[in-house]
Design a protein around this motif. Structure first.
Motif, PDB file in Angstrom:
ATOM      1  N   LYS A   3       3.649   9.596 -18.816  1.00  0.00           N
ATOM      2  CA  LYS A   3       4.976   9.062 -18.505  1.00  0.00           C
ATOM      3  C   LYS A   3       5.672   8.564 -19.771  1.00  0.00           C
ATOM      4  O   LYS A   3       6.868   8.783 -19.947  1.00  0.00           O
ATOM      5  CB  LYS A   3       4.826   7.930 -17.484  1.00  0.00           C
ATOM      6  N   SER A  23      10.322  11.658 -25.197  1.00  0.00           N
ATOM      7  CA  SER A  23      10.987  12.938 -25.476  1.00  0.00           C
ATOM      8  C   SER A  23      12.384  12.977 -24.856  1.00  0.00           C
ATOM      9  O   SER A  23      13.315  13.528 -25.452  1.00  0.00           O
ATOM     10  CB  SER A  23      10.143  14.103 -24.974  1.00  0.00           C
ATOM     11  N   LEU A  24      12.572  12.376 -23.689  1.00  0.00           N
ATOM     12  CA  LEU A  24      13.886  12.332 -23.062  1.00  0.00           C
ATOM     13  C   LEU A  24      14.855  11.471 -23.869  1.00  0.00           C
ATOM     14  O   LEU A  24      16.025  11.830 -24.018  1.00  0.00           O
ATOM     15  CB  LEU A  24      13.769  11.803 -21.632  1.00  0.00           C
ATOM     16  N   SER A  25      14.374  10.355 -24.411  1.00  0.00           N
ATOM     17  CA  SER A  25      15.257   9.509 -25.223  1.00  0.00           C
ATOM     18  C   SER A  25      15.638  10.208 -26.525  1.00  0.00           C
ATOM     19  O   SER A  25      16.782  10.096 -26.979  1.00  0.00           O
ATOM     20  CB  SER A  25      14.598   8.165 -25.508  1.00  0.00           C
ATOM     21  N   PHE A  78       6.973  11.507 -21.769  1.00  0.00           N
ATOM     22  CA  PHE A  78       8.179  12.065 -21.153  1.00  0.00           C
ATOM     23  C   PHE A  78       9.388  11.200 -21.461  1.00  0.00           C
ATOM     24  O   PHE A  78      10.459  11.710 -21.801  1.00  0.00           O
ATOM     25  CB  PHE A  78       7.975  12.197 -19.647  1.00  0.00           C
ATOM     26  N   GLN A  79       9.251   9.874 -21.353  1.00  0.00           N
ATOM     27  CA  GLN A  79      10.353   8.973 -21.649  1.00  0.00           C
ATOM     28  C   GLN A  79      10.750   9.061 -23.115  1.00  0.00           C
ATOM     29  O   GLN A  79      11.938   9.045 -23.458  1.00  0.00           O
ATOM     30  CB  GLN A  79       9.973   7.536 -21.301  1.00  0.00           C
ATOM     31  N   LEU A 112      15.895  13.479 -26.873  1.00  0.00           N
ATOM     32  CA  LEU A 112      16.834  14.517 -26.461  1.00  0.00           C
ATOM     33  C   LEU A 112      18.230  13.943 -26.235  1.00  0.00           C
ATOM     34  O   LEU A 112      19.230  14.533 -26.657  1.00  0.00           O
ATOM     35  CB  LEU A 112      16.333  15.212 -25.194  1.00  0.00           C
ATOM     36  N   MET A 113      18.316  12.781 -25.594  1.00  0.00           N
ATOM     37  CA  MET A 113      19.611  12.157 -25.349  1.00  0.00           C
ATOM     38  C   MET A 113      20.277  11.731 -26.657  1.00  0.00           C
ATOM     39  O   MET A 113      21.497  11.861 -26.811  1.00  0.00           O
ATOM     40  CB  MET A 113      19.451  10.964 -24.407  1.00  0.00           C
TER      41      MET A 113
END
Length: 134
Positions: free
Chosen positions: A2, A8-10, A5-6, A12-13
């Motif tokens: 988790k 990599s998402l941050s 994922f958080q 990406l944003m």
């Protein structure tokens, strides 16, 4: 999993915000209908035909053309707290205060007997004393 994922998402944003504010120019050089060179951040190289056209006095119509395409980035990302009216400022400050106090931790409960093990039961005391719940 988790946390990865958080993370990599941050990332990406952050990259999306960076590229949405990024502006650049694409310079293209065409000789007739054919693309000769395309360059980003610099001037496109020419085919050399434009120099020949200038020296030749018979040809008035140039066959080469340059085309610039500018891609503008977004400039409206800064939001100031002072640009809101009083009702919006009150709502934002109240919501922020309530949200951060919502996740306040509970006081830690002290269990004094957590390090002690229970006594071993050799016999069933209810059967020995003939005490039953009805």
């Amino acid at each position: 999993m988790k946390k990865a994922f958080q993370y990599s998402l941050s990332i990406l944003m952050a990259v999306v915000v960076l590229f949405s504010t990024f502006s650049f120019t694409v310079d293209s050089h065409y000789c007739g209908k054919f693309l000769v060179d395309k360059a980003v951040f610099s001037k496109a190289k020419t085919c050399g035909m434009d120099l020949a056209v200038k020296s030749d006095s018979f040809s008035e119509d140039p066959c080469c053309s340059n085309q610039k395409t500018a891609v503008e980035g977004q400039d409206e990302l800064k939001i100031s707290f002072h640009s809101f009216d009083l009702d919006q400022q009150l709502f934002i400050s109240t919501f922020t205060f309530a949200y951060f106090n919502l996740f306040e931790g509970l006081p830690q409960q002290i269990v004094p007997f957590k390090d002690y093990s229970p006594p071993l039961l050799v016999t069933d005391i209810q059967l020995v004393d003939q005490v039953f719940l009805i």
